[in-house]
Scaffold this motif. Structure first.
Motif, PDB file in Angstrom:
ATOM      1  N   PRO A  87       2.782   7.094 -10.257  1.00  0.00           N
ATOM      2  CA  PRO A  87       2.776   5.827  -9.423  1.00  0.00           C
ATOM      3  C   PRO A  87       2.815   6.094  -7.964  1.00  0.00           C
ATOM      4  O   PRO A  87       3.916   6.663  -7.579  1.00  0.00           O
ATOM      5  CB  PRO A  87       3.594   4.698 -10.088  1.00  0.00           C
ATOM      6  N   THR A  88       2.049   5.326  -7.136  1.00  0.00           N
ATOM      7  CA  THR A  88       2.165   5.139  -5.854  1.00  0.00           C
ATOM      8  C   THR A  88       2.417   3.621  -5.651  1.00  0.00           C
ATOM      9  O   THR A  88       1.477   2.865  -5.889  1.00  0.00           O
ATOM     10  CB  THR A  88       1.110   5.787  -4.780  1.00  0.00           C
ATOM     11  N   LEU A  89       3.308   3.334  -4.803  1.00  0.00           N
ATOM     12  CA  LEU A  89       3.414   1.890  -4.394  1.00  0.00           C
ATOM     13  C   LEU A  89       3.288   1.579  -2.822  1.00  0.00           C
ATOM     14  O   LEU A  89       4.155   2.419  -2.212  1.00  0.00           O
ATOM     15  CB  LEU A  89       4.787   1.508  -4.854  1.00  0.00           C
ATOM     16  N   VAL A  90       2.378   0.924  -2.501  1.00  0.00           N
ATOM     17  CA  VAL A  90       2.231   0.456  -1.083  1.00  0.00           C
ATOM     18  C   VAL A  90       2.648  -0.697  -0.998  1.00  0.00           C
ATOM     19  O   VAL A  90       2.229  -1.903  -1.375  1.00  0.00           O
ATOM     20  CB  VAL A  90       0.722   0.722  -0.625  1.00  0.00           C
ATOM     21  N   LEU A  91       3.245  -1.139  -0.025  1.00  0.00           N
ATOM     22  CA  LEU A  91       3.959  -2.470   0.566  1.00  0.00           C
ATOM     23  C   LEU A  91       3.261  -3.028   1.966  1.00  0.00           C
ATOM     24  O   LEU A  91       3.135  -2.103   2.618  1.00  0.00           O
ATOM     25  CB  LEU A  91       5.425  -2.398   0.821  1.00  0.00           C
ATOM     26  N   PHE A  92       2.548  -3.935   1.709  1.00  0.00           N
ATOM     27  CA  PHE A  92       1.993  -4.678   3.038  1.00  0.00           C
ATOM     28  C   PHE A  92       2.997  -5.613   3.385  1.00  0.00           C
ATOM     29  O   PHE A  92       3.172  -6.461   2.734  1.00  0.00           O
ATOM     30  CB  PHE A  92       0.765  -5.120   2.679  1.00  0.00           C
ATOM     31  N   ALA A  93       2.911  -6.213   4.551  1.00  0.00           N
ATOM     32  CA  ALA A  93       3.653  -7.317   5.033  1.00  0.00           C
ATOM     33  C   ALA A  93       2.789  -7.834   6.172  1.00  0.00           C
ATOM     34  O   ALA A  93       2.344  -6.979   7.138  1.00  0.00           O
ATOM     35  CB  ALA A  93       5.129  -6.957   5.449  1.00  0.00           C
ATOM     36  N   ASP A  94       2.422  -8.999   6.178  1.00  0.00           N
ATOM     37  CA  ASP A  94       1.387  -9.746   7.198  1.00  0.00           C
ATOM     38  C   ASP A  94       0.298  -8.993   7.559  1.00  0.00           C
ATOM     39  O   ASP A  94      -0.257  -8.616   8.744  1.00  0.00           O
ATOM     40  CB  ASP A  94       2.251  -9.920   8.666  1.00  0.00           C
ATOM     41  N   GLY A  95      -0.408  -8.319   6.617  1.00  0.00           N
ATOM     42  CA  GLY A  95      -1.719  -7.625   6.622  1.00  0.00           C
ATOM     43  C   GLY A  95      -1.671  -6.225   7.038  1.00  0.00           C
ATOM     44  O   GLY A  95      -2.771  -5.629   7.327  1.00  0.00           O
ATOM     45  N   GLU A  96      -0.420  -5.660   7.109  1.00  0.00           N
ATOM     46  CA  GLU A  96      -0.336  -4.364   7.626  1.00  0.00           C
ATOM     47  C   GLU A  96       0.735  -3.314   6.599  1.00  0.00           C
ATOM     48  O   GLU A  96       1.368  -3.913   6.001  1.00  0.00           O
ATOM     49  CB  GLU A  96       0.484  -4.340   8.917  1.00  0.00           C
ATOM     50  N   GLN A  97       0.228  -2.100   6.459  1.00  0.00           N
ATOM     51  CA  GLN A  97       0.747  -1.308   5.421  1.00  0.00           C
ATOM     52  C   GLN A  97       2.161  -1.151   6.098  1.00  0.00           C
ATOM     53  O   GLN A  97       2.103  -0.429   7.228  1.00  0.00           O
ATOM     54  CB  GLN A  97       0.043   0.042   5.244  1.00  0.00           C
ATOM     55  N   VAL A  98       3.343  -1.219   5.456  1.00  0.00           N
ATOM     56  CA  VAL A  98       4.629  -1.095   5.997  1.00  0.00           C
ATOM     57  C   VAL A  98       5.426   0.172   5.426  1.00  0.00           C
ATOM     58  O   VAL A  98       6.301   0.636   5.942  1.00  0.00           O
ATOM     59  CB  VAL A  98       5.501  -2.288   6.254  1.00  0.00           C
ATOM     60  N   GLU A  99       4.979   0.205   4.086  1.00  0.00           N
ATOM     61  CA  GLU A  99       5.864   1.218   3.406  1.00  0.00           C
ATOM     62  C   GLU A  99       4.783   1.953   2.229  1.00  0.00           C
ATOM     63  O   GLU A  99       3.886   1.371   1.684  1.00  0.00           O
ATOM     64  CB  GLU A  99       7.028   0.753   2.686  1.00  0.00           C
ATOM     65  N   GLU A 100       5.093   3.306   1.909  1.00  0.00           N
ATOM     66  CA  GLU A 100       4.487   3.836   0.667  1.00  0.00           C
ATOM     67  C   GLU A 100       5.513   4.723   0.001  1.00  0.00           C
ATOM     68  O   GLU A 100       6.288   5.407   0.653  1.00  0.00           O
ATOM     69  CB  GLU A 100       3.314   4.702   1.344  1.00  0.00           C
ATOM     70  N   ILE A 101       5.671   4.413  -1.261  1.00  0.00           N
ATOM     71  CA  ILE A 101       6.568   5.217  -2.011  1.00  0.00           C
ATOM     72  C   ILE A 101       5.959   5.708  -3.143  1.00  0.00           C
ATOM     73  O   ILE A 101       5.190   5.093  -3.953  1.00  0.00           O
ATOM     74  CB  ILE A 101       7.794   4.176  -2.675  1.00  0.00           C
ATOM     75  N   VAL A 102       6.168   7.106  -3.411  1.00  0.00           N
ATOM     76  CA  VAL A 102       5.421   7.902  -4.560  1.00  0.00           C
ATOM     77  C   VAL A 102       6.648   8.035  -5.747  1.00  0.00           C
ATOM     78  O   VAL A 102       7.556   8.354  -5.182  1.00  0.00           O
ATOM     79  CB  VAL A 102       4.829   9.172  -4.222  1.00  0.00           C
ATOM     80  N   GLY A 103       6.390   7.644  -6.818  1.00  0.00           N
ATOM     81  CA  GLY A 103       7.376   8.052  -7.963  1.00  0.00           C
ATOM     82  C   GLY A 103       7.766   6.659  -8.648  1.00  0.00           C
ATOM     83  O   GLY A 103       7.670   5.564  -7.752  1.00  0.00           O
ATOM     84  N   ALA A 104       8.048   6.572  -9.971  1.00  0.00           N
ATOM     85  CA  ALA A 104       8.996   5.312 -10.398  1.00  0.00           C
ATOM     86  C   ALA A 104      10.110   5.173  -9.512  1.00  0.00           C
ATOM     87  O   ALA A 104      10.800   5.973  -9.234  1.00  0.00           O
ATOM     88  CB  ALA A 104       9.082   5.654 -11.923  1.00  0.00           C
ATOM     89  N   GLN A 105      10.440   3.907  -9.357  1.00  0.00           N
ATOM     90  CA  GLN A 105      11.503   3.396  -8.464  1.00  0.00           C
ATOM     91  C   GLN A 105      12.398   2.544  -9.324  1.00  0.00           C
ATOM     92  O   GLN A 105      11.670   1.542 -10.206  1.00  0.00           O
ATOM     93  CB  GLN A 105      11.234   2.578  -7.320  1.00  0.00           C
TER      94      GLN A 105
END
Length: 119
Positions: A87-105
């Motif tokens: 899995p890849t998790l991408v976090l967006f805040a206020d319309g912008e990508q702010v984080e990307e995490i690869v792997g189960a967390q």
């Protein structure tokens, strides 16, 4: 197209993940503002299956909208975000990508990360 069940006054799903079927649908969800956690997953992926109950809990218990993107059904969308592993998790805040995490967390790490942007 985004599939929504429960929604808040802004029309953003809060109680369960939103299944994304196109790049436009994800862009639209992100543009609505707030915090969006996009879970790029595959049905055959063991770590993705382990992460599933965690993202469902985060959708129900946090102020983030959780988007689910099946990389097999949406290869161009996964490619557009540079997803090379699941899995890849991408976090967006206020319309912008702010984080990307690869792997189960672990849930507490993801909850803390979301909290940084929803506080």
């Amino acid at each position: 197209m985004a599939t929504r069940s429960g929604s808040d006054s802004n029309g953003v799903s809060r109680d369960e993940p939103v299944h994304i079927g196109s790049e436009d649908a994800l862009d639209e969800l992100v543009e609505e503002g707030g915090v969006v956690l996009a879970d790029f997953y595959a049905d055959w992926c063991g770590p993705c299956q382990m992460l599933e109950p965690i993202v469902e809990t985060l959708a129900a218990d946090t102020n983030a909208t959780v988007a689910k993107v099946d990389v097999d059904a949406n290869q161009s969308l996964a490619s557009a975000y540079g997803v090379r592993g699941v899995p890849t998790l991408v976090l967006f805040a206020d319309g912008e990508q702010v984080e990307e995490i690869v792997g189960a967390q672990p849930e507490d790490r993801l909850r803390s990360l979301i909290g940084e942007y929803t506080a």
